[in-house]
Each structure stands twice: as C-alpha cells, then as structure tokens.
Design a protein around this motif. Structure first.
Motif, mmCIF file in Angstrom:
data_model
loop_
_atom_site.group_PDB
_atom_site.id
_atom_site.type_symbol
_atom_site.label_atom_id
_atom_site.label_comp_id
_atom_site.label_asym_id
_atom_site.label_seq_id
_atom_site.Cartn_x
_atom_site.Cartn_y
_atom_site.Cartn_z
ATOM 1 N N PRO A 11 0.831 -1.210 0.000
ATOM 2 C CA PRO A 11 0.000 0.000 0.000
ATOM 3 C C PRO A 11 0.863 1.255 0.000
ATOM 4 O O PRO A 11 1.854 1.341 0.718
ATOM 5 C CB PRO A 11 -0.792 -0.103 1.297
ATOM 6 N N ARG A 79 -0.624 2.008 6.323
ATOM 7 C CA ARG A 79 -0.699 2.303 4.895
ATOM 8 C C ARG A 79 -2.008 1.752 4.346
ATOM 9 O O ARG A 79 -2.554 0.772 4.855
ATOM 10 C CB ARG A 79 0.472 1.662 4.137
ATOM 11 N N TRP A 80 -2.475 2.369 3.253
ATOM 12 C CA TRP A 80 -3.716 1.918 2.623
ATOM 13 C C TRP A 80 -3.632 2.130 1.123
ATOM 14 O O TRP A 80 -2.823 2.915 0.645
ATOM 15 C CB TRP A 80 -4.924 2.649 3.211
ATOM 16 N N GLU A 81 -4.510 1.415 0.409
ATOM 17 C CA GLU A 81 -4.559 1.521 -1.051
ATOM 18 C C GLU A 81 -5.948 1.103 -1.522
ATOM 19 O O GLU A 81 -6.573 0.210 -0.956
ATOM 20 C CB GLU A 81 -3.512 0.598 -1.677
ATOM 21 N N THR A 89 -5.123 -2.702 3.306
ATOM 22 C CA THR A 89 -4.387 -1.948 4.303
ATOM 23 C C THR A 89 -3.228 -2.796 4.823
ATOM 24 O O THR A 89 -3.248 -4.019 4.739
ATOM 25 C CB THR A 89 -5.288 -1.576 5.509
ATOM 26 N N TRP A 98 -1.873 -7.501 6.772
ATOM 27 C CA TRP A 98 -2.441 -7.018 5.512
ATOM 28 C C TRP A 98 -3.893 -7.432 5.507
ATOM 29 O O TRP A 98 -4.224 -8.585 5.778
ATOM 30 C CB TRP A 98 -1.747 -7.669 4.312
#
Length: 165
Positions: A11, A79-81, A89, A98
């Motif tokens: 991410p 973190r993210w996407e 994440t 994850w």
C-alpha cells in the motif's frame, strides 16, 4: 488455459499527518483519566494517599512517553490503497497485518467520525465484507478523502459483478 493473476503492491498511501495528533490525544486520554482519578481519590482519602498517588505517578511516567512515541510510530506503519480490484491496508511493523477486501466482496462502505476525529478533521473509512475477520478499516483519513473514497467505492462496487457474500 490463460490465467490472469493480480498482484497487489505494498500500500502506497499513508494516513493524514493529523492522525498523529488524534492518536496522541486518544492515548493521553487513556493515560490521563486513570491518573486524574487516582490523584482525586488520593486528595480525598488521606490514609490511602501514598497507595493512590504512587500508581498515578507510575502510570503518568510510563504513559507520557508512550503517548508521544506510539502515534508517530503508527503513522509510519499504517498504509492503505484502493485499486480497481480491491481495498487493502497494512499495519504493524514487527507483526504486520495485511487486510484485503476485493471489490466484488464489499457489502457496505461507511465513514465513522468520533468527537476527537471531528476535532482533527479526520474520519475512518469502514469497508464491510462477509469476512469473519471483520471490516477493513482505514483510520486517520482526511474527512473529505474518506467521503470521496466511500462514494467512489460504493459506485464501483455497485457496478462490479459478484454476490458480495
């Protein structure tokens, strides 16, 4: 037979920098409330003053560095996407987690804003699937970013084939 394999990259997006202040305020409240309660009781109950103020001091001495260090650490590792295939994440450093929610499995997309989040202009995006592990959450997003993502994911998942179960 040709198979198409989608690989998720790590991410890319970090949470909003204001999340450090939000997490710090949350941690200070978690430390401060018991300290204040013990100090208040110590002021009222003279025979137990030492036994109330000593733990209050220990909690404050241990809690203050934690409240100042952990939010900065969390900012570095959260973190993210969001892609055309999934929301995912990554959290943690030593024990990384994850979480991936394929768009075809998403059931609901919500934003959540507690009082402190509102004060800092932040929101948490909550992506619910049928997973027994629970929803994929992205805390510490800018309020507008979270609302835009919720709208985008809702529109995308409605157009994505699948039964979301």
């Amino acid at each position: 037979m040709v198979t198409s394999e989608t690989r998720l990259r790590p991410p890319h997006h970090s949470v909003d920098r204001r999340a450090i202040g939000w997490w710090t305020a949350n941690t200070l409240l978690a430390v401060g409330v018991p300290v204040l309660a013990l100090v208040a009781l110590g002021a009222v109950i003279a025979p137990a003053r030492f036994w109330l103020l000593a733990p209050a001091g220990l909690i404050a001495v241990a809690g203050l560095p934690v409240a100042l260090a952990l939010p900065r650490w969390w900012f570095r590792v959260h973190r993210w996407e969001v892609t055309d295939e999934a929301v995912y994440t990554r959290t943690g450093f030593f024990w990384q987690e994850w979480r991936v929610a394929p768009l075809s499995r998403i059931q609901t997309v919500d934003t959540r804003r507690g009082p402190l989040e509102q004060r800092f202009g932040l929101a948490t995006l909550v992506v619910t699937t049928a997973s027994t592990k629970g929803a994929v959450t992205i805390p510490g997003l800018d309020r507008d970013t979270a609302e835009d993502l919720a709208e985008r994911l809702t529109a995308t998942t409605q157009a994505t084939p699948g039964d979301a179960t």
